[in-house]
Design an enzyme around this catalytic site. Structure first.
Site, PDB file in Angstrom:
ATOM      1  N   TYR A 139     -18.135  11.471 -15.027  1.00  0.00           N
ATOM      2  CA  TYR A 139     -18.063  12.646 -15.896  1.00  0.00           C
ATOM      3  C   TYR A 139     -16.730  12.769 -16.623  1.00  0.00           C
ATOM      4  O   TYR A 139     -16.614  13.574 -17.545  1.00  0.00           O
ATOM      5  CB  TYR A 139     -18.291  13.923 -15.085  1.00  0.00           C
ATOM      6  CG  TYR A 139     -19.648  13.995 -14.430  1.00  0.00           C
ATOM      7  CD1 TYR A 139     -20.810  13.884 -15.179  1.00  0.00           C
ATOM      8  CD2 TYR A 139     -19.762  14.178 -13.063  1.00  0.00           C
ATOM      9  CE1 TYR A 139     -22.058  13.943 -14.572  1.00  0.00           C
ATOM     10  CE2 TYR A 139     -21.005  14.243 -12.444  1.00  0.00           C
ATOM     11  CZ  TYR A 139     -22.146  14.127 -13.199  1.00  0.00           C
ATOM     12  OH  TYR A 139     -23.381  14.181 -12.611  1.00  0.00           O
TER      13      TYR A 139
ATOM     14  N   ARG B  14       0.799  -1.219   0.000  1.00  0.00           N
ATOM     15  CA  ARG B  14       0.000   0.000   0.000  1.00  0.00           C
ATOM     16  C   ARG B  14       0.833   1.272   0.000  1.00  0.00           C
ATOM     17  O   ARG B  14       0.636   2.136  -0.843  1.00  0.00           O
ATOM     18  CB  ARG B  14      -0.930   0.004   1.210  1.00  0.00           C
ATOM     19  CG  ARG B  14      -1.995   1.095   1.137  1.00  0.00           C
ATOM     20  CD  ARG B  14      -2.883   1.086   2.365  1.00  0.00           C
ATOM     21  NE  ARG B  14      -3.456  -0.222   2.621  1.00  0.00           N
ATOM     22  CZ  ARG B  14      -4.168  -0.505   3.709  1.00  0.00           C
ATOM     23  NH1 ARG B  14      -4.364   0.432   4.638  1.00  0.00           N
ATOM     24  NH2 ARG B  14      -4.673  -1.702   3.891  1.00  0.00           N
TER      25      ARG B  14
ATOM     26  N   HIS C  94      -7.773  -4.865  -7.705  1.00  0.00           N
ATOM     27  CA  HIS C  94      -7.584  -4.072  -6.482  1.00  0.00           C
ATOM     28  C   HIS C  94      -8.902  -4.004  -5.709  1.00  0.00           C
ATOM     29  O   HIS C  94      -9.702  -3.084  -5.899  1.00  0.00           O
ATOM     30  CB  HIS C  94      -7.114  -2.665  -6.864  1.00  0.00           C
ATOM     31  CG  HIS C  94      -6.476  -1.908  -5.735  1.00  0.00           C
ATOM     32  ND1 HIS C  94      -5.250  -2.244  -5.191  1.00  0.00           N
ATOM     33  CD2 HIS C  94      -6.888  -0.808  -5.055  1.00  0.00           C
ATOM     34  CE1 HIS C  94      -4.942  -1.396  -4.243  1.00  0.00           C
ATOM     35  NE2 HIS C  94      -5.916  -0.515  -4.126  1.00  0.00           N
TER      36      HIS C  94
END
Length: 751
Positions: free
Chosen positions: A126, A36, A82
């Site tokens: 968007y 991570r 993931h």
């Protein structure tokens, strides 16, 4: 019949709580570090970034192809590789597309992906994205067994453990992250300089850090700026892997004509949000912490343009910026903590040389693996080509077998064939390839092309075998690949030119506030109720001025806008106002208690204008006092500065500039004492010493004068009277004195 208890309740395992928690926390910590927070030194990526790029490759989102919705990309990443929140994945992808965050963006975004003001990207539904050219370079070679793959989280797919990474992305784009007990923070660098450093390491593996830093002089931030860190400090940071870099905004002065000018900031430090920077500069103006700054405006469009207006044209631009560097994020310290995963397994704080070595070793491993993969492909192709050539040499027999044999494949493999080197048998792969040939391939031209292809592959195989057998040849190939990168990302391109320059920091000279303000005369008026204002010009001190109902004049002094005006309180504390900061005289002014922290029960007893070299006599109503330099009366904070320490019930009685060599003091009992000024100590603060002894009451007034000129005072009619012979009142400090001369004012005041 019921089951035994041991079947109902399976056997439990008992262990100390400390060990159980320790083992589980260690597992969590290692997971955070490895999967991570820390980037891999080889490709400079964390797992989430690596998976994003790999998923975009699987979606065939090349830099020259079309865009796909970001929601589709983040959804594929989450579902396939993931298994975390889609918001976290989208945020990570959005950062890869931000040209103000990434020195070499890895994602080409279309739509609102955030801005330097700190605004968030638009929702993933968007925006659209595809890979940027640098990302394709990082992925180049994945199909050629360049790196190892591992199963994804559910075992249904495979993902790369590390990317082939044709350039040192860790240093080129930098990285930051916080793990358990460790963190990393690496600034971006210029790719052209990194390539030069890698080439130098290839030529001389024992190159020193000093020589390496000559080629890679420091970070190159996407937002530009000016690096003012000394070279010795930069070298030490790169040598140890820990340090910091001072980064300043880029600015210039813009001439407005008639002596007027303004400062234009065109680049701000890396990771500084412009909107918050503007807020901080506005706060400095409001609090007058940088009094030379009058206004700040943000005129940015596509580029950064912050306008800083000085309070006066006499201000030195460099000195103003020096104060802003000290008090705002126009200058930052970007910390370096090169904590990375070596070989994807071991976290280590590395030097610049160690990070580049990890990258070069990875590139060599990738080169060898790709070469071996290519050799396998060549061997397979040569086998097929040899079969084709045998078929051409024995074309009639091959056609006959295919036409008449029930098992043509087995027949082809069993037949001894005439070959270029003698008799040969076909392999299964060759027989299968011959059977799959098209009739149109039987022409003579095709046979010539096959022989040419075979000869070319044999030559390529020899080159690859020579490459794998020679370390020198491998490094030469890597050097050539790195040099080729410069055509796309070198300093000759718009993306590759250096953006962050170097400069000397210089000393920030503390400039007196007076030097930054236009010097103009003012008349300062303080009312009884504590309202202060500054009238323009030196008005008559006894001129009629309007006040609020129930209020009236208390003090009126002539001053200048550059003066520091000291208010001495009845509690022995002094507060300071700047003439330029006082409200104008058009209205009634403002309460002075809003400007400085004067308690409601404290009365302002004196208004002073301390000048350099001038000393003051301060005395309490108890008769204790001392001499204080004028500069010691000036307070730097709103809370003021304690000057005269008072006993209970006492108050400040006298605070006057010293002129002369003797002190005359008079008590409320009308006894007057004259003594030499040098009997009083000079102090910055304190209680002082006793000036005069009183049986009843306390001190009424005190003044300094020249003994040779005599002592003067004003009588009730306003006439000045002078007592030339003071032998009767001369004495030692602390004595009782004698009754005041005939004609001394009844209020026991000298003025």
């Amino acid at each position: 019949m019921s089951e035994p208890d041991d079947k109902k309740h399976p056997a439990t395992h008992t262990e100390p709580l400390s060990r159980a928690i320790g083992e589980r926390y260690l597992t969590y910590a290692l997971s955070t570090i490895m999967h991570r927070a820390l980037p891999d030194a080889r490709d400079g990526l964390k797992p989430v970034h690596r998976r994003i790029l790999f998923a975009m490759r699987e979606l065939k989102l090349s830099s020259t192809g079309g865009f796909r919705k970001s929601a589709k990309i983040s959804g594929d990443v989450m579902g396939n590789y993931h298994p975390h929140g889609d918001a976290a994945i989208y945020d990570a992808m959005a950062r890869l597309a931000q040209d103000f965050a990434m020195r070499y963006p890895l994602v080409d975004g279309q739509g609102n992906f955030g801005n330097i003001d700190g605004d968030n990207p638009a929702a993933s539904r968007y925006t659209e994205a595809r890979m940027a050219p640098p990302a394709e370079v990082l992925l180049e070679g994945l199909a050629e067994n360049a790196v190892d793959f591992r199963p994804n989280y559910d075992g249904t797919l495979e993902e790369p453990i590390v990317l082939p990474a044709a350039f040192p992305n860790l240093l080129a784009n930098g990285a930051s992250g916080i793990a358990v007990g460790m963190a990393t923070n690496i600034p971006p660098h210029n790719l052209d300089e990194l390539v030069e450093g890698c080439l130098a390491m290839i030529r001389d593996p024992a190159i020193t850090e000093d020589a390496l830093v000559d080629l890679i002089p420091g970070p190159d931030f996407p937002t530009g700026g000016v690096l003012v860190e000394p070279k010795a400090s930069i070298l030490e940071a790169y040598r140890t892997g820990r340090g910091a870099f001072r980064l300043r905004a880029r600015w210039s002065t813009e001439d407005l004509g008639r002596g007027q000018w303004q400062i234009i900031v065109t680049e701000i430090p890396y990771q500084v949000q412009k909107a918050k920077l503007i807020e901080r500069l506005a706060e400095l103006i409001e609090t007058k912490k940088v009094p030379a700054l009058a206004d700040v405006r943000d005129e940015s469009a596509d580029d950064v343009r912050i306008v800083l207006e000085p309070r006066a044209k006499t201000v030195d631009p460099a000195q103003l910026m020096g104060m802003l560097f000290r008090n705002s994020e126009l200058e930052i310290r970007f910390s370096l903590n090169m904590n990375v995963l070596i070989d994807g397994k071991v976290p280590k704080v590395c030097s610049l040389k160690e990070v580049l070595r990890a990258f070069l070793d990875h590139r060599r491993d990738v080169l060898c693996r790709r070469s071996r993969h290519r050799l396998e492909k060549i061997a397979n192709r040569l086998e097929i080509l040899e079969g084709y050539i045998i078929a051409y040499l024995n074309l009639d027999r091959v056609i006959e077998i295919i036409r008449y044999e029930d098992e043509p494949k087995q027949a082809l493999m069993a037949e001894p064939w005439q070959a270029e080197g003698g008799v040969a048998h076909l392999t299964e792969a060759q027989a299968e390839a011959i059977l799959n040939m098209r009739l149109r391939s039987l022409r003579r031209l095709e046979e010539m092309e096959l022989r040419a292809e075979r000869d070319g592959l044999i030559k390529e195989r020899e080159g690859l075998e020579a490459l794998l057998a020679s370390d020198k040849a491998q490094w030469k190939q890597i050097s050539a690949e790195l040099t080729a990168l410069r055509k796309s990302f070198g300093k000759g391109t718009a993306l590759g030119r250096r953006r962050t320059d170097f400069a000397e920091a210089g000393e920030v000279v503390e400039v007196p506030i007076e030097a930054m303000i236009d010097r103009e005369p003012i008349t300062v008026i303080l009312s009884k109720m504590g309202w202060v204002r500054a009238m323009k010009g030196h008005q008559p001190l006894d001129a009629e001025v309007k006040f609020k109902d129930g209020d009236g004049p208390a003090f009126a002094v002539h001053a200048e806008t550059t003066d520091r005006i000291v208010l001495m309180g009845s509690n022995g504390r002094a507060w300071t106002l700047l003439g330029a900061n006082l409200p104008g005289g058009r209205g009634m002014g403002e309460p002075v208690r809003l400007m400085v922290d004067i308690p409601n029960e404290v009365e302002v007893t004196h208004v002073l204008l301390p000048k350099p070299g001038v000393k003051y006599l301060v005395v309490s109503s108890d008769g204790d006092g001392f001499v204080v330099p004028g500069e010691e009366l000036i307070a730097q904070t709103k809370a003021g500065k304690q000057v005269l320490n008072l006993r209970d019930g006492a108050r400040t009685a006298v605070c006057r500039p010293i002129a002369g060599d003797h002190v005359a003091c008079v008590g409320e009992n009308r006894k007057m004492l004259v003594f030499a000024l040098d009997e009083l100590p000079e102090m910055a603060r304190g209680k002082g010493v006793r000036l005069q002894k009183f049986k009843d009451g306390g001190l009424a007034d005190a003044v300094t004068f020249a003994l040779a000129d005599g002592l003067s005072w004003k009588d009730p009619a306003g006439r000045t009277r002078t007592e030339p012979d003071l032998a009767e009142w001369l004495g030692k400090r602390g004595t009782a004195g004698r009754m005041a001369p005939r004609g001394f004012p009844r209020d026991n005041r000298f003025n």
